[in-house]
Motif scaffolding. Structure first.
Motif, PDB file in Angstrom:
ATOM      1  N   SER A  48      -5.429  -4.167   9.997  1.00 30.81           N
ATOM      2  CA  SER A  48      -5.771  -5.509   9.519  1.00 30.81           C
ATOM      3  C   SER A  48      -6.502  -5.414   8.178  1.00 30.81           C
ATOM      4  O   SER A  48      -7.718  -5.533   8.098  1.00 30.81           O
ATOM      5  CB  SER A  48      -6.637  -6.215  10.561  1.00 30.81           C
ATOM      6  OG  SER A  48      -6.854  -7.547  10.180  1.00 30.81           O
ATOM      7  N   VAL A  49      -5.724  -5.164   7.127  1.00 29.10           N
ATOM      8  CA  VAL A  49      -6.239  -4.923   5.781  1.00 29.10           C
ATOM      9  C   VAL A  49      -6.307  -6.233   5.008  1.00 29.10           C
ATOM     10  O   VAL A  49      -5.364  -7.022   5.033  1.00 29.10           O
ATOM     11  CB  VAL A  49      -5.292  -3.934   5.044  1.00 29.10           C
ATOM     12  CG1 VAL A  49      -5.770  -3.662   3.638  1.00 29.10           C
ATOM     13  CG2 VAL A  49      -5.140  -2.653   5.830  1.00 29.10           C
ATOM     14  N   ARG A  50      -7.438  -6.454   4.332  1.00 30.23           N
ATOM     15  CA  ARG A  50      -7.563  -7.616   3.465  1.00 30.23           C
ATOM     16  C   ARG A  50      -6.952  -7.291   2.122  1.00 30.23           C
ATOM     17  O   ARG A  50      -7.011  -6.142   1.710  1.00 30.23           O
ATOM     18  CB  ARG A  50      -9.039  -7.989   3.318  1.00 30.23           C
ATOM     19  CG  ARG A  50      -9.615  -8.549   4.605  1.00 30.23           C
ATOM     20  CD  ARG A  50     -11.040  -8.924   4.485  1.00 30.23           C
ATOM     21  NE  ARG A  50     -11.165  -9.998   3.489  1.00 30.23           N
ATOM     22  CZ  ARG A  50     -12.238 -10.713   3.322  1.00 30.23           C
ATOM     23  NH1 ARG A  50     -13.283 -10.512   4.075  1.00 30.23           N
ATOM     24  NH2 ARG A  50     -12.294 -11.645   2.411  1.00 30.23           N
ATOM     25  N   PRO A  51      -6.335  -8.234   1.434  1.00 34.77           N
ATOM     26  CA  PRO A  51      -6.277  -9.660   1.733  1.00 34.77           C
ATOM     27  C   PRO A  51      -5.111 -10.056   2.650  1.00 34.77           C
ATOM     28  O   PRO A  51      -4.966 -11.227   2.977  1.00 34.77           O
ATOM     29  CB  PRO A  51      -6.109 -10.298   0.359  1.00 34.77           C
ATOM     30  CG  PRO A  51      -5.317  -9.305  -0.414  1.00 34.77           C
ATOM     31  CD  PRO A  51      -5.790  -7.956   0.086  1.00 34.77           C
ATOM     32  N   PHE A  52      -4.303  -9.075   3.088  1.00 38.87           N
ATOM     33  CA  PHE A  52      -3.131  -9.400   3.908  1.00 38.87           C
ATOM     34  C   PHE A  52      -3.520 -10.128   5.189  1.00 38.87           C
ATOM     35  O   PHE A  52      -2.871 -11.096   5.580  1.00 38.87           O
ATOM     36  CB  PHE A  52      -2.338  -8.126   4.230  1.00 38.87           C
ATOM     37  CG  PHE A  52      -1.778  -7.483   3.011  1.00 38.87           C
ATOM     38  CD1 PHE A  52      -0.552  -7.883   2.506  1.00 38.87           C
ATOM     39  CD2 PHE A  52      -2.483  -6.508   2.334  1.00 38.87           C
ATOM     40  CE1 PHE A  52      -0.030  -7.314   1.359  1.00 38.87           C
ATOM     41  CE2 PHE A  52      -1.976  -5.931   1.186  1.00 38.87           C
ATOM     42  CZ  PHE A  52      -0.750  -6.331   0.690  1.00 38.87           C
TER      43      PHE A  52
END
Length: 146
Positions: A48-52
């Motif tokens: 769960s990587v930001r900004p994705f």
């Protein structure tokens, strides 16, 4: 005064115009689904990587806003042409950020083309909102992360 066209009177009859509008909506719907599934693919690969992780659900909302326009006209909402199985993957998060920034530029260009058409007010509003989110929110976020 112009007369109302009779059914099947010309190639510009309402049925033809509506089929063009239906295809326009489907094109926008599939483009939003493409972004959604590419971002889901990245999250499946890298977590769960930001900004994705922030933007993936906005893409889902964009697709749903177009699906609602299709349903409101009694048209079938097609299944997504995209899934985890056929969404492109990336070798790194940085590469995904660059790819996502390009995808957002492509999405903005698609909406620029679609918005050149004579569209119903509700369709124009949804397309303008989706385009603005890509331009003002998504593209800057992906440009920063790349």
């Amino acid at each position: 005064a112009p007369t109302a066209p009779t059914a099947g009177a010309s190639s510009s009859s309402p049925a033809v115009i509506m089929s063009v509008l239906e295809q326009t909506l489907i094109d926008g719907f599939q483009d939003e689904n493409h972004a959604y599934w590419v971002y889901r693919r990245l999250m499946a690969d890298f977590g769960s990587v930001r900004p994705f992780s922030n933007i993936v659900y906005a893409e889902q909302q964009h697709a749903e806003s177009i699906a609602a326009l299709l349903r409101a006209r009694g048209w079938t909402v097609p299944p997504s042409a995209w899934s985890l199985d056929n969404a492109p993957g990336f070798e790194s998060v940085a590469a995904a950020c660059r790819g996502a920034a390009q995808a957002e530029r492509d999405n903005i260009a698609l909406y620029d083309e679609l918005l050149k058409q004579d569209l119903p007010v509700d369709v124009r509003a949804v397309f303008q909102n989706n385009r603005a989110a890509s331009l003002n929110n998504h593209l800057p976020a992906f440009s920063r992360c790349g």
